[in-house]
Design an enzyme around this catalytic site. Sequence first.
Site, mmCIF file in Angstrom:
data_model
loop_
_atom_site.group_PDB
_atom_site.id
_atom_site.type_symbol
_atom_site.label_atom_id
_atom_site.label_comp_id
_atom_site.label_asym_id
_atom_site.label_seq_id
_atom_site.Cartn_x
_atom_site.Cartn_y
_atom_site.Cartn_z
ATOM 1 N N HIS A 1 0.813 5.202 1.058
ATOM 2 C CA HIS A 1 0.131 6.271 1.800
ATOM 3 C C HIS A 1 0.251 7.565 0.996
ATOM 4 C CE1 HIS A 1 -0.077 4.312 5.861
ATOM 5 N NE2 HIS A 1 0.951 3.623 5.402
ATOM 6 N N HIS B 1 0.849 -1.199 0.000
ATOM 7 C CA HIS B 1 0.000 0.000 0.000
ATOM 8 C C HIS B 1 0.878 1.240 0.000
ATOM 9 C CE1 HIS B 1 0.695 -1.191 4.192
ATOM 10 N NE2 HIS B 1 0.670 0.103 4.510
HETATM 11 P P1 5GP Z 1 1.370 0.617 7.508
HETATM 12 O O1 5GP Z 1 1.720 0.924 8.928
HETATM 13 O O2 5GP Z 1 1.294 -0.871 7.259
HETATM 14 O O3 5GP Z 1 2.202 1.339 6.514
HETATM 15 O O4 5GP Z 1 -0.081 1.223 7.315
HETATM 16 C C1 5GP Z 1 -1.266 0.506 7.433
HETATM 17 C C2 5GP Z 1 -2.384 1.509 7.445
HETATM 18 O O5 5GP Z 1 -3.605 0.825 7.269
HETATM 19 C C3 5GP Z 1 -2.509 2.291 8.766
HETATM 20 O O6 5GP Z 1 -2.321 3.678 8.518
HETATM 21 C C4 5GP Z 1 -3.911 1.970 9.257
HETATM 22 O O7 5GP Z 1 -4.575 3.065 9.831
HETATM 23 C C5 5GP Z 1 -4.604 1.488 7.987
HETATM 24 N N1 5GP Z 1 -5.678 0.527 8.249
HETATM 25 C C6 5GP Z 1 -5.579 -0.593 9.003
HETATM 26 N N2 5GP Z 1 -6.764 -1.237 9.023
HETATM 27 C C7 5GP Z 1 -7.617 -0.503 8.253
HETATM 28 C C8 5GP Z 1 -8.993 -0.670 7.873
HETATM 29 O O8 5GP Z 1 -9.687 -1.619 8.251
HETATM 30 N N3 5GP Z 1 -9.530 0.276 7.057
HETATM 31 C C9 5GP Z 1 -8.799 1.341 6.606
HETATM 32 N N4 5GP Z 1 -9.430 2.202 5.804
HETATM 33 N N5 5GP Z 1 -7.510 1.529 6.931
HETATM 34 C C10 5GP Z 1 -6.921 0.614 7.755
#
Ligand code: 5GP
Length: 136
Positions: free
Chosen positions: A101, A99
């Site tokens: 951001h 993903h």
């Molecule tokens: P990472 O830390 O892996 O780069 O980011 C994962 C992101 O996914 C986090 O910013 C978190 O808020 C988002 N996230 C986790 N679970 C969900 C969800 O169920 N729905 C949405 N829309 N975002 C999520």
Amino acid sequence: MEKDVFCKIIDGEIPCYKLYEDADVLAFLDISQVTKGHALVIPKKHYDNFLSIPQEEMHKVMDVAQRIGQVAIKLLGARGVNILTNCYEAAGQTVKHFHVHVIPRYEGNEGFILEMKNNSEGLNLPAIAKEIKKEL
Ligand code: 5GP
């Protein structure tokens, strides 16, 4: 293998605030808004992270991330945008599905602090460059 949360969003098992969808890519609001309009862009096909997705599919995701960043500047009034992708736990990745951001920036630090300190003292830059270059 247990489905990750983004595969569940793609399959409609978990709701999201959708921003964009095509055959390969989905974009939606991050549930935890670091700043207003914080978006996530993902490939529909599962890949663990940026380092393991094939180039062509990665490009499709990045195209959408770029467009959302442009919209944040044009319509949300953002003055800047951070485009960020975490690879592996050591880099802060919590969801193991590639993903990107897209984090619009307005004033100051808001909910997002990115600090890059100069930590190069004692490092042999020519040797490091040589090591990386030989694999590229
Ligand atoms: P990472 O830390 O892996 O780069 O980011 C994962 C992101 O996914 C986090 O910013 C978190 O808020 C988002 N996230 C986790 N679970 C969900 C969800 O169920 N729905 C949405 N829309 N975002 C999520």
